[in-house]
Structures are given as structure tokens and as C-alpha cells.
Scaffold this motif. Sequence first.
Motif, PDB file in Angstrom:
ATOM      1  N   ASP A  59       0.796  -1.225   0.000  1.00 10.15           N
ATOM      2  CA  ASP A  59       0.000   0.000   0.000  1.00 10.15           C
ATOM      3  C   ASP A  59       0.830   1.278   0.000  1.00 10.15           C
ATOM      4  N   GLY A  60       2.156   1.166   0.025  1.00 12.47           N
ATOM      5  CA  GLY A  60       2.968   2.364  -0.138  1.00 12.47           C
ATOM      6  C   GLY A  60       2.745   3.033  -1.477  1.00 12.47           C
ATOM      7  N   THR A 106      -0.272   3.382  -2.884  1.00  7.07           N
ATOM      8  CA  THR A 106      -1.580   4.034  -2.926  1.00  7.07           C
ATOM      9  C   THR A 106      -1.893   4.900  -1.713  1.00  7.07           C
ATOM     10  N   GLU A 107      -1.090   4.809  -0.650  1.00  3.57           N
ATOM     11  CA  GLU A 107      -1.416   5.534   0.575  1.00  3.57           C
ATOM     12  C   GLU A 107      -0.985   6.998   0.556  1.00  3.57           C
ATOM     13  N   HIS A 153      -0.738  10.980  -0.830  1.00  2.00           N
ATOM     14  CA  HIS A 153      -1.776  11.975  -1.075  1.00  2.00           C
ATOM     15  C   HIS A 153      -1.404  12.853  -2.268  1.00  2.00           C
ATOM     16  N   ARG A 184      -6.326  11.213  -0.698  1.00  2.00           N
ATOM     17  CA  ARG A 184      -5.554   9.975  -0.797  1.00  2.00           C
ATOM     18  C   ARG A 184      -5.661   9.426  -2.212  1.00  2.00           C
ATOM     19  N   GLY A 235      -5.276   6.212  -3.445  1.00  2.00           N
ATOM     20  CA  GLY A 235      -6.142   5.054  -3.502  1.00  2.00           C
ATOM     21  C   GLY A 235      -6.000   4.263  -4.786  1.00  2.00           C
ATOM     22  N   ASN A 292       2.614  12.854  -4.383  1.00  2.00           N
ATOM     23  CA  ASN A 292       2.649  12.895  -2.923  1.00  2.00           C
ATOM     24  C   ASN A 292       3.512  14.035  -2.400  1.00  2.00           C
ATOM     25  N   ASP A 322       5.984   5.596   3.598  1.00  2.00           N
ATOM     26  CA  ASP A 322       5.742   4.177   3.774  1.00  2.00           C
ATOM     27  C   ASP A 322       6.633   3.389   2.816  1.00  2.00           C
TER      28      ASP A 322
END
Length: 399
Positions: free
Chosen positions: A329-330, A332-333, A335, A342, A344, A375, A381
Motif C-alpha cells: 500500500d505504499g 496508494t497511501e 496523497h 488519498r 487510492g 505525494n 511508507d
Amino acid sequence: MTSTVAAVPDEQMYRILLIEDDQGDALLVEELLHDTGLRFELTTRTTLAEAHAVLAGSPIDCVLLDLHLPDVSGIDAVTAVRRRAPHTAVIVLTGLSEAQAGANAMAAGAQDYLVKGKVDGELLRRTVRYAVYRSKTERTNAEAQAARLRAEENARLERGLLPQPILDTSTVRVTSRYLPGAAWALLGGDFLDVVEGDDGLLHAVVGDVSGHGPDAAALGVFLRIAWRSLVLGGHRGNDLLHLMERILIAERGSQHLFATCTLLTLDQRAATATLHLAGHHEPLLTTAAGTQELAAAHGMALGVVPGLRRWPSTVVPLPASGALTLYTDGLTEGHNGATGERLGVDGLLGLIGELPTTDPAEHVDRLIEETHALNAGRHSDDLAVLRLDWGSPGTHGEE
């Protein structure tokens, strides 16, 4: 108090803490500091307890320390100051009769010492400047050494988290990437692996141990090695996940770490992929028509409810050519720097749709670069990406 003297140009402002309970000696030190020509801010305290409050509340470049204070004396005073402010220069003030005290103080960690009554402005200037310089050099060297050791440890762990795939006859092209979190290049527990079994099927895993740092990374390495050994030993599906969960529980000790993962078995002859999701999200399927998230049944993350053993399988038909992307998930997490929302899975799919169709390795690299750019540099992450391509001529091996 603050005083600036321009007799000897010096652009640095020295923040000096004088710990001295004798008012006469304190006044003499202040007058000598004015004679140095240094730009300085002087704070005076009469006890070590009062000095601790100053050291805890504001940055200090140099401590001028009398060895005979109401609440501590001798080498204990040096040790106490060094413990409170290990990267601050310490200059000890000794009496005429204390011939050995200065040398003992330096052995205890002071940068230098001065004998009261034998100090002039020039000597004090040189001593302060050199003591601060040595202290900063020691701090820089210590930080460089810590960074080097951290980088070496991360490199060893990363080799365990990002192994070489075991491919014998498979024509599937494997592209894998692993990136640690941004802060101090801190590794977490993301892991991935690909092996070809004796049955000719290609087996892949992508997983994520909760938390960051060496403990999570070490557990990720344990699980990755366990997965590879168990797969090569013939374990599959629920049996494989159950054994991985037992290993996780044994290795995590008192820490309440858990792990999510996606298991994938690619059967090119049958044109199918079998998925087991243990608290992890679905892979992405890329075909000539575009990229979409596969629908698959979900099971519990490893270590959350030990012994439940509920990891349903999903069999997905595959086209003659395409790609499957497994990721943590790094990806998609993060922003969006412009909207603050987010990214996503939907944002990730939209981003993939905008990227040109290129070489798989280049595509993965571009995707990671774009998510990081959105981001706004807040990459915190860990990130593991595994892409499997099949059906195109000349696709074999790993990148």
C-alpha cells in the motif's frame, strides 16, 4: 545576556552556558569573554540542576564548567553535563592547585580546560573556538558513522527482502522494485518473491509486516524465506498460509506485529491465476484493453486471529498475453499534493491509464516516480511492486 564585540571579526554567535557558583569568578569570565572579540550569548547558572534546565530548553554551543558546585563536584560534574548534552563542547575551569583535575576532566569527555587566574581574552577565544569546532566535528563523525552502519544494515535486510527469482523454464518476465520509507531510508517489513515450482507453475508473493524499522524488516525477511522454502517443499494455499502464520507468531515475540500478503499461482498452460488474499488488496491485471483491479475473495491478515485458517481461493482466467501487478500500500497511501486526497486504487488506475505503454520495467519506474511526485515528496511508507508479464515474444528473466 548578549554582547557583540567587533575587534576580532567572527560571524558565528556562540551560545555559552557558564556554570559557576562564585559570583566573582563568574564576573571575571564575563569580562574575559568581552575581551575575546567573539559574538556570544552568555547564560550563567550556579548549580548543575539549574544548568540542566537550560541545556534541556535551548541549544548551547559551549559549557564553561566549574568543578566545584554546590550539588556536584569533580569528574562527576563533567560526566553529568556530557550525559545531558553529549554534543555540546565542555571547557572545565580549574584552580591553580588542581594540576591533575584538567587532564582528568578531558579524559571524562571535556574538550579542554582552563586554569583560573591564568586566562586572558586571547586564550579564552582560541579555547572556545577550538572546543566548539572539535565538538561539532565529533558530532558529524558520529552521525556519519551511524548513517553508515544504518545503511549497511538496511542493505543486508534489503537483500533479504528483494531476492533473485528462481526461474527455470518459465517465459514470464519478472519486474520487481523495493523502496524503503523516506525517513533515514528506514526499512519496513514489505517483502516479495517469485519461484517456479517443480510442477512448472509460477508462484509469487507480496506482503507487508505492520510497523517500520529493523524488527519489521527482519520479520519480513523471515516470512519471505519461509514462503520460498515452503513453496519449494510443495505447500500451497491455506496450508502454506497457516505455516507462515505459525512462523510469524514464533518470530514476532512479544511484539503484536501482523502481516498481510497476496499469494499468486500463475498457470500459463491453463491460462489461470489462483489468488489467496490474507488481509491484502487485489492485484492489477493489465491487458490490451487497459488495467483493472481483479475481484477476489478476502481472508484474514496473518497473526490477527491465529488458528482461524480462513483464506478462500479465487481462480481468475487470464488472457493470452498481459501482466499482473502485485504491490504494497505504499503505492496508494500517498496523497495528491494538489488536492490533498488519498490516491487510492482508483487514483492509481487513473494514473496508470495516463502513462504510455512502455517496457514493463520502465513502466513500473515511471509509476513509482509519478506517485511520489503527486505525494509532494512525502514518501513515508515502504513500497514493494512485483509485475509479471507473459505472452509477449522474448519475455524471459527478471529486472
